[in-house]
Enzyme design. Structure first.
Site: not given
Length: 697
Positions: A85, A346
């Site tokens: 680029e 329990s």
């Protein structure tokens, strides 16, 4: 005027003009700065303890835009991007005169067709932070001016990092990190040559090159980048050939979506934080979520589950699974069941035994009665509705017998148990207007899975609980000042629970665990721990509807053992017994510890034997319909007994039936409808009576 004076005058004028121009440009630059504040509008992230992305959120505009520092991106990709680029990126001031001249010449030679735009990475960033629709010379000049402004404010690395955050990659993907996660399912820290080339190519024309929609165009663009790299001599031809043949992804992958419930809570509670780090371990979280998904197929269509795994030494939650899946609408998966208040069954029993050990009321080999009992109208029964008679404390806890637990809770006191829970930072939720009674020992109160795991952290910390935290609340780690139970008592409870047999088919691992099933089969629980970690599991329906057959031992316990194995955590040994703690057999116990003797009135009455008989059905004053639907005889009435010593004899309306029976279920057929008095007498002459009304309808 002499020539040298004219030259000096011109030079001074030029200097003044240059200075004035520079001053005006500086003021214009300050008055009209580039809109770099757009960079602040990024996706919010929730990370795990190691910095791994758990979950991300789109911006308000619905865009995936994840910020990324340069050191988190593959350097080979960055080199390829710059080479393709903007190869003079590191040296130019924001615009590249050489590239612009080349673009102009190519424009003329190709009859006005744009071959290359001459844009630098900085100019592309200017277009991204200030997007405009038109493509014109004026727009290009504006980008050049903005590029010069950006270069004044940011370093080259900062410019590159911002570009890699804002560049478009197709659809609502912006930034190389979002693109890498969506197209390859990985962070951009390490990319293949093919992946790097595709990511370089996409921002130039992100929509026409989307891999999921335009495979051919994406492949051509990628290969064009690779060819350019080969022509520049940057990559060997052999690698180019191999990368060119690599398959292009044909679909977008989902963004990381772990710990959704916890992440959503973190986002809500810390609205000003863009990046939130939790205590969760992403690898452990992922394994347990996968297990939850697999288990969903074995559960009922509307059942869900939840799991909390914590480091008991630090209080840090390592994994939190709120449901079978937060998108599972059939199971109401959006609800975080780790924080829902439910009946614990329990699972609170170990703390009752711990208090009894602490008070020296019992030892592990102390005997206790598991026989029918009446505690001022409260008549607990075991899960299987049977009784084992006289058992040791060790057996009573390992078999999770209800009556022994209630006998011990009556001795230590429900209020005292609740105060110990408060020491662990937990407040049980009682029924509205309710006072703590013996029923809390069997699940008659509410607690969340997260709070239950926090209480169980006491067993890995010598009886003192550790406050759990996951990073959503910002609470510092805290070991509570006072223990839930004494260290010796905590060790005894842990030692007993470590001897509970693993559920059938479960992996054999060295953990202690306790299960629980709430009243009406609504909640199945299992909580297990080793010397360092505590894991809690809940299974049930989010709407609290009953689930026939649901139980802690059958449903939740196998999942607990599987989750411990799947977590990948190394088991930590239980600590040695505290100094001075002596294990004694029953024969060597002091007389007072050989047998626990309850202090309730019913137990005193029955100390020499069984409880008196009681008619549990029909209840006193009941109206019972026994009609056959026609003119025929009445149907038999089923009478159910509790307690007493067989054989039993039924007396109906003053007349004894001829036969006695040892069964606690009797059948009596009345002669006619109306009021009746039923009396049952046991072998010791003890009797119980009820008055009922027989209805012939």
């Amino acid at each position: 005027m002499r020539p040298w004076r004219r030259a000096a005058t011109v030079l001074v004028a030029l200097m003044l003009l240059t200075g004035f121009t520079a001053l005006m440009l500086d003021r214009l630059d300050r008055a009209f700065p580039p809109p770099l504040d757009q960079a602040a509008d990024v996706s919010r992230e929730v990370l795990d303890r190691n910095g791994k992305l758990l979950r991300a959120y789109t911006t308000e505009g619905g865009v995936w835009r994840l910020p990324v520092p340069l050191d988190a991106v593959d350097p080979d990709y960055i080199d390829m991007l710059i080479a393709y680029e903007d190869r003079r990126f590191r040296s130019h001031p924001g615009i590249d005169p050489v590239a612009l001249m080349r673009a102009a010449v190519q424009l003329v030679l190709n009859g006005g067709r744009i071959v290359s735009g001459g844009s630098t990475i900085t100019m592309q960033l200017a277009r991204l932070v200030e997007p405009r629709g038109e493509r014109s010379v004026i727009a290009k000049l504006r980008q050049m001016a903005r590029a010069l402004q950006i270069e004044r404010r940011m370093s080259k690395d900062e410019i590159l990092s911002l570009y890699l955050t804002l560049a478009p990659y197709g659809g609502n993907l912006e930034g190389v990190r979002a693109a890498s996660l969506a197209w390859f399912g990985r962070e951009p820290k390490k990319l293949t040559l093919s992946q790097s080339a595709l990511l370089v190519a996409l921002p130039q024309s992100p929509e026409s090159r989307r891999p999921d929609r335009h495979q051919a165009q994406a492949r051509l663009a990628r290969n064009r980048v690779l060819s350019r790299m080969s022509a520049a001599g940057l990559i060997p031809e052999s690698e180019i050939m191999r990368a060119s043949g690599t398959k292009i992804p044909d679909r977008r992958m989902t963004m990381p979506d772990l710990a959704a419930h916890t992440a959503d809570l973190a986002i809500r509670t810390r609205p000003d934080a863009n990046v939130i780090a939790l205590t969760l371990d992403g690898a452990v979280q992922e394994r347990l979520e996968l297990l939850a998904t697999e288990t969903a197929g074995r559960l009922g269509p509307r059942q869900s589950l939840a799991m909390v795994l914590a480091d008991a030494a630090t209080g840090e939650i390592l994994a939190s699974v709120g449901s079978t899946g937060h998108l599972d609408t059939g199971r109401t998966g959006a609800i975080d069941m780790t924080r829902a208040i439910r009946s614990p069954g329990s699972t609170l029993k170990p703390f009752i035994y711990g208090l009894a050990f602490e008070d020296a009321l019992i030892a592990p080999e102390t005997m206790i009665d598991d026989t029918p009992a009446d505690f001022s109208g409260y008549r607990p029964r075991n899960f299987d509705r049977g009784y084992m008679g006289e058992v040791s404390i060790r057996e009573a806890l390992q078999f999770s017998l209800n009556v022994p637990a209630v006998r011990l809770l009556e001795a230590v006191g429900p209020q005292r148990l609740l105060s110990r829970f408060r020491r662990g930072g937990i407040q049980l939720e009682l029924p509205p207007g309710g006072t703590p009674g013996l029923a809390i020992g069997l699940g008659g109160a509410g607690i969340s899975l997260r709070d239950l795991v926090q209480l169980y952290s006491a067993f890995a910390n010598n009886g003192t609980a550790r406050m759990l935290r996951d990073g959503t609340e910002g609470t510092p780690q805290n070991l509570f000042d006072q223990p839930v139970i004494a260290a010796d008592a905590a060790w005894r409870v842990a030692e007993i629970l470590s001897g509970v047999t693993a559920p059938q088919g479960a992996p054999r691992i060295a953990i202690a665990y306790k299960t629980g099933t709430s009243y009406g089969y609504r909640d199945a629980w299992a909580v297990g721990f080793d010397g360092r970690h505590v894991l809690g599991v809940w299974v049930g329906r989010a709407d609290a509807a009953p689930v026939p057959g649901l139980s802690g031992i059958e449903t939740a316990a196998p999942l607990l053992f599987e989750a411990f194995v799947r977590s990948g955590l190394d088991r930590v040994d239980f600590p040695e017994a505290p100094r001075g703690l002596v294990a004694r057999g029953r024969d060597s116990l002091p007389y007072a510890l050989k047998k626990f003797r309850s202090t309730d009135k019913v137990a005193n009455v029955s100390a020499g034997g069984t409880l008196p008989p009681q008619i549990v059905y029909p209840p006193q004053g009941a109206r019972v319909a026994l009609g056959s639907g026609g003119a025929g005889p009445l149907m038999p009435l089923v009478i159910k007994l509790q307690g007493g010593s067989g054989p039993y004899r039924l007396i109906a309306n003053g007349e004894a039936l001829p036969k006695s029976t040892r069964r606690r279920v009797l059948n009596w057929t009345p002669d006619s409808p109306g009021a009746s008095t039923l009396t049952v007498m046991d072998a010791k002459g003890r009797a119980a009576s009820v008055s009922v009304f027989i209805d012939a309808r």
